[in-house]
Design an enzyme around this catalytic site. Structure first.
Site, short mmCIF file in Angstrom:
data_model
loop_
_atom_site.label_atom_id
_atom_site.label_comp_id
_atom_site.label_asym_id
_atom_site.label_seq_id
_atom_site.Cartn_x
_atom_site.Cartn_y
_atom_site.Cartn_z
N LEU A 70 16.15 46.72 7.61
CA LEU A 70 17.07 47.54 7.40
C LEU A 70 18.29 46.69 6.94
CD1 LEU A 70 18.18 50.53 7.85
CD2 LEU A 70 19.23 49.65 9.90
N LYS A 78 16.47 54.32 7.44
CA LYS A 78 16.97 54.25 8.81
C LYS A 78 16.44 55.48 9.34
CE LYS A 78 20.78 53.19 11.88
NZ LYS A 78 20.12 52.09 12.62
N HIS A 105 2.57 69.27 8.04
CA HIS A 105 2.89 68.25 7.48
C HIS A 105 3.86 68.33 6.42
CE1 HIS A 105 0.12 66.77 10.34
NE2 HIS A 105 0.50 65.56 10.18
N TYR A 140 18.92 58.36 10.97
CA TYR A 140 20.32 58.34 11.73
C TYR A 140 21.11 57.29 11.53
CZ TYR A 140 18.19 54.16 14.10
OH TYR A 140 17.80 53.05 14.54
N ARG A 149 24.89 54.67 3.66
CA ARG A 149 23.64 54.40 4.18
C ARG A 149 23.06 55.77 4.50
NH1 ARG A 149 22.53 49.78 8.57
NH2 ARG A 149 23.04 51.57 9.53
N GLU A 155 13.29 40.93 11.06
CA GLU A 155 14.50 41.46 11.74
C GLU A 155 14.43 41.67 13.19
OE1 GLU A 155 16.15 45.08 10.23
OE2 GLU A 155 14.28 45.98 9.85
N ARG A 210 5.21 74.28 12.15
CA ARG A 210 4.41 72.94 12.18
C ARG A 210 3.44 72.79 10.83
NH1 ARG A 210 0.83 68.96 13.60
NH2 ARG A 210 1.83 67.09 14.23
N1 PDD Z 1 20.45 49.63 14.96
N2 PDD Z 1 17.94 46.60 12.00
C1 PDD Z 1 17.26 47.50 12.70
C2 PDD Z 1 16.05 47.89 12.80
C3 PDD Z 1 18.15 48.34 13.09
O1 PDD Z 1 17.99 49.33 13.91
C4 PDD Z 1 19.65 47.99 13.22
C5 PDD Z 1 20.76 49.03 13.90
C6 PDD Z 1 20.17 46.75 12.46
C7 PDD Z 1 21.65 46.62 12.18
O2 PDD Z 1 22.46 47.51 11.48
P1 PDD Z 1 23.90 47.94 11.73
O3 PDD Z 1 24.36 46.63 11.45
O4 PDD Z 1 23.97 48.89 10.55
O5 PDD Z 1 24.03 48.49 13.04
C8 PDD Z 1 19.19 46.15 11.79
C9 PDD Z 1 21.27 50.60 15.56
C10 PDD Z 1 22.46 49.96 16.18
C11 PDD Z 1 20.54 51.31 16.52
O6 PDD Z 1 19.29 51.55 16.25
O7 PDD Z 1 21.06 51.73 17.62
#
Ligand code: PDD
Length: 287
Positions: free
Chosen positions: A205, A147, A102, A33, A52, A180, A100
């Protein structure tokens, strides 16, 4: 006008927008996403977010659901249909629908879903007083740079933060170093006024806000360092903050039960937030 979503070629009222029960996103979290902020009707950092998206898909060997140019048209159409000024567009791509099993299906068409959400401006009191974070072990997999929609550890740790009355949880690796937040990147400011955030490896991320802020920091002549920092260093740092597409630059003034610095939003954090807000405004002005 009711909220509209985009699902596989159709614009639908949000409540009627659905995907198949055998979508691999639902069955296996086999998808990725992106969250793209919208400020005053303008998409912020659209290209890096699409870069990304493409990278995450490439790492999982999921095809781009359509050309980038077509995705950009849908993004704009969705903003128009939802009359979105301030908020974000959520995009999700999965490997598609298949019985379904894997392993990858021999044939499947990626599912593409896009929705919008409005966002209220951050309250002045929050920016002045900052937010609190808790720390918790990072129990995620080895490819946090993708992501992925597989967010269960992030969900659990954010819930723990909410139950502790905190805004976010900073995840910590086996060596006591912050990776993070559950949905944001973590930063501290050292005694010599250097902004520090973890280097972008598979452990985090690589946030688009993080990347843009690094550029802003450089352009404004501040110093920074990309390296891990421990929870102990964070607790004794001069300032702390977090970055994300929904929080932008948000001061952190409490880590677990310890105040950061004097317990109030830091000077460098406030300056960086202002520069970052200006950076977003410039994109709206075509700059
Ligand atoms: N989240 N780290 C993680 C694990 C994240 O899910 C996100 C973003 C970030 C920051 O990334 P960015 O600056 O590109 O938003 C760091 C989004 C906002 C979400 O899951 O809603």
């Amino acid at each position: 006008m009711p909220r509209q979503a985009y699902v596989n070629g159709r614009y639908l009222p949000h409540g009627q927008a659905t995907v198949h029960i055998e979508d691999r996103g639902f069955q296996f979290a086999d998808g990725i996403y992106e969250v793209v902020p919208v400020r005053q009707g303008t998409l912020i950092d659209e290209e890096p977010h699409l870069d990304r998206l493409e990278r995450s898909l490439g790492e999982l060997r999921i095809a781009m659901p359509m050309r980038r140019r077509a995705i950009k048209l849908i993004l704009r159409e969705l903003i128009r249909r939802n009359d979105l000024h301030d908020g974000f567009v959520y995009m999700q791509v999965t490997r598609g629908v298949a019985p379904r099993d894997h392993k990858f299906p021999a044939h499947s068409t990626p599912t593409l879903v896009m929705t919008t959400r409005r966002m209220k401006p951050h309250r002045e009191a929050v920016l002045r007083d900052g937010v609190s974070v808790i720390t918790a072990p990072d129990i995620r997999w080895g490819r946090c740079d993708i992501k992925s929609v597989a967010l269960l550890p992030n969900v659990l740790v954010k819930q723990a933060a909410a139950e502790a009355g905190a805004y976010e949880a900073w995840q910590v690796d086996d060596e006591g170093r912050v990776t993070e937040g559950s949905s944001s990147n973590a930063w501290i400011v050292t005694g010599d006024n250097k902004a520090v955030t973890r280097d972008a490896t598979h452990a985090i991320l690589n946030g688009i806000t993080r990347l843009s802020l690094l550029k802003v920091i450089e352009a404004e002549g501040y110093s920074f360092e990309e390296r891990p920092f421990t929870v102990a260093e964070a607790k004794t740092a001069r300032e702390a903050f977090l970055t994300s597409s929904s929080s932008f630059v948000m001061p952190v003034t409490r880590i677990d039960d310890a105040p950061v610095g004097d317990g109030r939003s830091g000077k460098l954090t406030a300056a960086l937030r202002k520069h970052y807000m200006d950076y977003m405004t410039e994109q709206g002005a075509g700059g």
